[in-house]
Enzyme design. Structure first.
Site, PDB file in Angstrom:
ATOM      1  N   LYS A 280      13.706  49.804  41.235  1.00 38.42           N
ATOM      2  CA  LYS A 280      14.806  50.523  41.881  1.00 38.42           C
ATOM      3  C   LYS A 280      14.318  51.890  42.365  1.00 38.42           C
ATOM      4  O   LYS A 280      13.392  52.451  41.793  1.00 38.42           O
ATOM      5  CB  LYS A 280      15.935  50.757  40.868  1.00 38.42           C
ATOM      6  CG  LYS A 280      16.719  49.528  40.487  1.00 38.42           C
ATOM      7  CD  LYS A 280      17.840  49.894  39.523  1.00 38.42           C
ATOM      8  CE  LYS A 280      18.643  48.666  39.108  1.00 38.42           C
ATOM      9  NZ  LYS A 280      19.307  47.972  40.210  1.00 38.42           N
ATOM     10  N   ARG A 354      21.444  37.986  35.523  1.00 31.77           N
ATOM     11  CA  ARG A 354      21.769  36.559  35.576  1.00 31.77           C
ATOM     12  C   ARG A 354      20.773  35.726  34.776  1.00 31.77           C
ATOM     13  O   ARG A 354      21.106  34.670  34.251  1.00 31.77           O
ATOM     14  CB  ARG A 354      21.848  36.108  37.049  1.00 31.77           C
ATOM     15  CG  ARG A 354      20.574  36.295  37.826  1.00 31.77           C
ATOM     16  CD  ARG A 354      20.788  36.281  39.337  1.00 31.77           C
ATOM     17  NE  ARG A 354      21.337  37.537  39.861  1.00 31.77           N
ATOM     18  CZ  ARG A 354      21.648  37.755  41.132  1.00 31.77           C
ATOM     19  NH1 ARG A 354      21.456  36.808  42.033  1.00 31.77           N
ATOM     20  NH2 ARG A 354      22.125  38.918  41.516  1.00 31.77           N
TER      21      ARG A 354
HETATM   22  N1  BES Z   1      22.328  46.215  37.013  1.00 31.40           N
HETATM   23  C1  BES Z   1      22.235  45.947  38.402  1.00 31.40           C
HETATM   24  C2  BES Z   1      23.585  46.017  39.110  1.00 31.40           C
HETATM   25  C3  BES Z   1      24.267  47.354  39.138  1.00 31.40           C
HETATM   26  C4  BES Z   1      24.134  48.205  40.225  1.00 31.40           C
HETATM   27  C5  BES Z   1      25.087  47.746  38.100  1.00 31.40           C
HETATM   28  C6  BES Z   1      24.782  49.419  40.243  1.00 31.40           C
HETATM   29  C7  BES Z   1      25.740  48.961  38.119  1.00 31.40           C
HETATM   30  C8  BES Z   1      25.588  49.804  39.207  1.00 31.40           C
HETATM   31  C9  BES Z   1      21.657  44.551  38.616  1.00 31.40           C
HETATM   32  O1  BES Z   1      20.742  44.145  37.684  1.00 31.40           O
HETATM   33  C10 BES Z   1      20.945  44.592  39.925  1.00 31.40           C
HETATM   34  O2  BES Z   1      19.983  45.284  40.012  1.00 31.40           O
HETATM   35  N2  BES Z   1      21.445  43.849  40.893  1.00 31.40           N
HETATM   36  C11 BES Z   1      20.867  43.817  42.183  1.00 31.40           C
HETATM   37  C12 BES Z   1      20.808  42.375  42.626  1.00 31.40           C
HETATM   38  C13 BES Z   1      19.946  42.143  43.825  1.00 31.40           C
HETATM   39  C14 BES Z   1      18.492  42.395  43.506  1.00 31.40           C
HETATM   40  C15 BES Z   1      20.130  40.719  44.279  1.00 31.40           C
HETATM   41  C16 BES Z   1      21.727  44.653  43.118  1.00 31.40           C
HETATM   42  O3  BES Z   1      22.950  44.691  42.933  1.00 31.40           O
HETATM   43  O4  BES Z   1      21.170  45.295  43.983  1.00 31.40           O
HETATM   44 MN    MN Z   2      18.781  44.782  38.124  1.00 30.40          MN
END
Ligand code: BES
Ligand code: MN
Ligand code: ZN
Length: 501
Positions: A280, A354
């Site tokens: 990230k 997931r």
């Molecule tokens: N934990 C994150 C989702 C999230 C984002 C929670 C902001 C709380 C605040 C999750 O693991 C994630 O990173 N999801 C990705 C999925 C993508 C890579 C398909 C996302 O939402 O960008």
């Molecule tokens: Mn994630």
């Protein structure tokens, strides 16, 4: 957990603390206890309220100082607006509002005269809800502030609230319920607020184990056991971290028949989500200490159910891992085999929640054959884009369960909004290299995430709550002032109480 605000109930003729709160609805009539104060002061109280133009509007207030012949040095009249329309969560919000007002006056001990015309809620329920709301408002996360004593703005200056009511006994028993739920919410908040250096998978599992004090049967699986159990999808997420995975299973057997099918709650507990090798960006990454909000809710809910001795069999499962990049971390392109036997091509290591849930969902259904299973997860950023911070995303294969959750959301104010599922979305997870890939592309990101989870549910009513927008970095309300809200504990407690006990 820091000790919550101490609340107690007493009869209407009890001597007042230095500060007393009188609640007045929009018709402006004084409750009987306040009438007594008015009479003793030769009508001074009514004159002050009139002079201040007080009309009992919601959230209006007047401070009456040094009222003649009163034990209280300060009496705060607080307007309620239209009482007939108020529901139980509204009363919790009023309790929170009052506690906030008292704290802003730096009041340490107060008496709250809970004598109001009842509309939707009974007087003893109102008293109990006011109490729980005040406790939730006074919740702080200040354990790391060594200089907090000098901070004048802390809402927890309020130490003691005495609530005066006609039915002390009934209010006390109603508070056994609402107080238990408030405690569960504060536990969930504590877990979400805690930074990841202090709360890794092992530490989180220890907090789960503490529920055994309430009679919850807790089992903790370590990484070796999870390996034997073929939780390879969950373990793939954990493998980049120096801190090994844990799964905690919390069982509350409160139903009359110990063999009655349980209800089942499953939480994503990523103690920190860097994204792994698909890392990230730096900005805002600190928020990912809250990526265990689903697991925190499940733990808080199990606390609430056990504390109020709910007559239900309930199982809570939480998958506790840390998503880190390292030489051992999973890579994009890796193919893993989940406990179900299905294979997953990992195309983005940041779609890790997931992977954690896949093994838990499959395991929960095969092990407990529950009445239903509901998983909670801070799963996608896309759900925040879709629904903001007002609603959690609800995905379900079962209309009855979905309707019950929606209704519980309306009752508690922890609202959910149903999102679609369908074969066309499911197809977006197909890949030539394995049974599925772990991302479906940018379009409909929250839906394809839900479709992924559904591939690990065989034949049981199931709902997925995407709580990324509501469990952390939450909106401030009259009962929620810290970063973590404890969202979901009240919602699911309500679901259980109204349909499964
Ligand atoms: N934990 C994150 C989702 C999230 C984002 C929670 C902001 C709380 C605040 C999750 O693991 C994630 O990173 N999801 C990705 C999925 C993508 C890579 C398909 C996302 O939402 O960008
Ligand atoms: Mn994630
Ligand atoms: Zn995550």
């Amino acid at each position: 957990m820091p000790k919550p605000l101490s609340v107690s109930f007493d009869t209407l003729n009890t001597k007042l603390n230095d500060c007393a709160v009188v609640l007045i609805d929009q018709d402006g009539k004084l409750p009987s206890r306040a009438k007594k104060l008015d009479k003793a002061s030769d009508g001074h109280l009514t004159r002050v309220l009139e002079a201040a133009g007080f009309e009992g509007k919601a959230k209006s207030s007047v401070d009456v100082l040094a009222l003649p012949k009163s034990d209280a040095k300060r009496i705060i009249a607080i307007g309620l607006g239209k009482v007939a329309d108020m529901t139980r969560p509204d009363w919790m919000l009023v309790g929170g509002y009052i506690a906030g007002l008292l704290a802003s006056r730096k009041v340490k001990a107060a008496t709250l005269i809970s004598e109001v015309a009842s509309g939707d809620a009974e007087p003893h329920e109102i008293a109990a809800d006011l109490a729980a709301g005040a406790q939730l408002r006074c919740y702080t996360f200040s354990k790391y502030r060594t200089e907090a004593k000098n901070d004048e703005k802390r809402p927890d200056v309020l130490e003691k609230l005495t609530i005066l009511t006609d039915d002390v006994g009934d209010a006390e028993s109603a508070f056994v319920e609402t107080g238990a739920v408030a405690e569960g919410m504060m536990l969930a908040r504590d877990l979400v607020n805690e930074p990841a250096n202090a709360l890794g998978p092992i530490e989180f599992a220890k907090r789960c184990a503490q529920l055994s004090d309430l009679g919850v049967d807790v089992e903790i699986f370590d990484a070796d056991q999870l390996e034997d159990m073929r939780f390879h999808s969950l373990l793939a997420v954990a493998q980049g971290s120096a801190r090994p995975a844990r799964v905690a299973i919390m069982k509350w057997n409160g139903a009359k028949s110990k063999r009655a099918k349980p209800v089942c709650f499953i939480g994503k507990g990523v103690v920190f989500d860097t994204g792994g090798i698909s890392m990230k960006p730096a900005s805002g990454m600190e928020d990912m200490k809250g990526d265990m909000g689903g697991a925190a809710c499940v733990t808080g809910l199990m606390h609430a159910l056990a504390k109020r001795k709910a007559s239900v069999n309930a199982v809570g499962l939480v998958g506790l891992v840390e998503n880190m990049p390292s030489d051992r971390a999973m890579r994009p392109g890796d193919i893993i085999q989940s406990r179900s036997g299905k294979t997953i091509e990992v195309l983005n290591t940041d779609a890790e929640g997931r992977l954690v849930l896949a093994d838990l969902l499959y395991y929960a259904e095969e092990t407990f054959s529950p009445k239903f299973m509901i998983n909670l997860a801070t799963l996608t950023g896309a759900i925040i884009i879709a629904l903001g911070k007002e609603n959690a995303g609800l995905f379900s294969n079962d209309d009855t369960l979905a309707q019950r959750l929606t209704a519980a959301g309306e009752t508690t104010g922890e609202k959910v909004w149903r999102m679609p599922l369908g074969a066309a979305y499911d197809k977006m997870l197909d890949t030539p290299n394995a049974d599925m890939k772990n991302i479906g592309g940018r379009a409909g990101g929250s839906i394809t995430a839900a479709q992924f989870l559904q591939r690990f549910v065989t034949d049981v009513p199931w709902a997925h709550l995407d709580v990324a927008g509501v469990a952390m970095a939450s909106k401030k309300t009259d009962i929620s002032q810290t970063w973590a809200s404890g969202w979901g504990v009240r919602l699911l407690n309500e679901l259980v109480a109204s349909h499964y006990e």
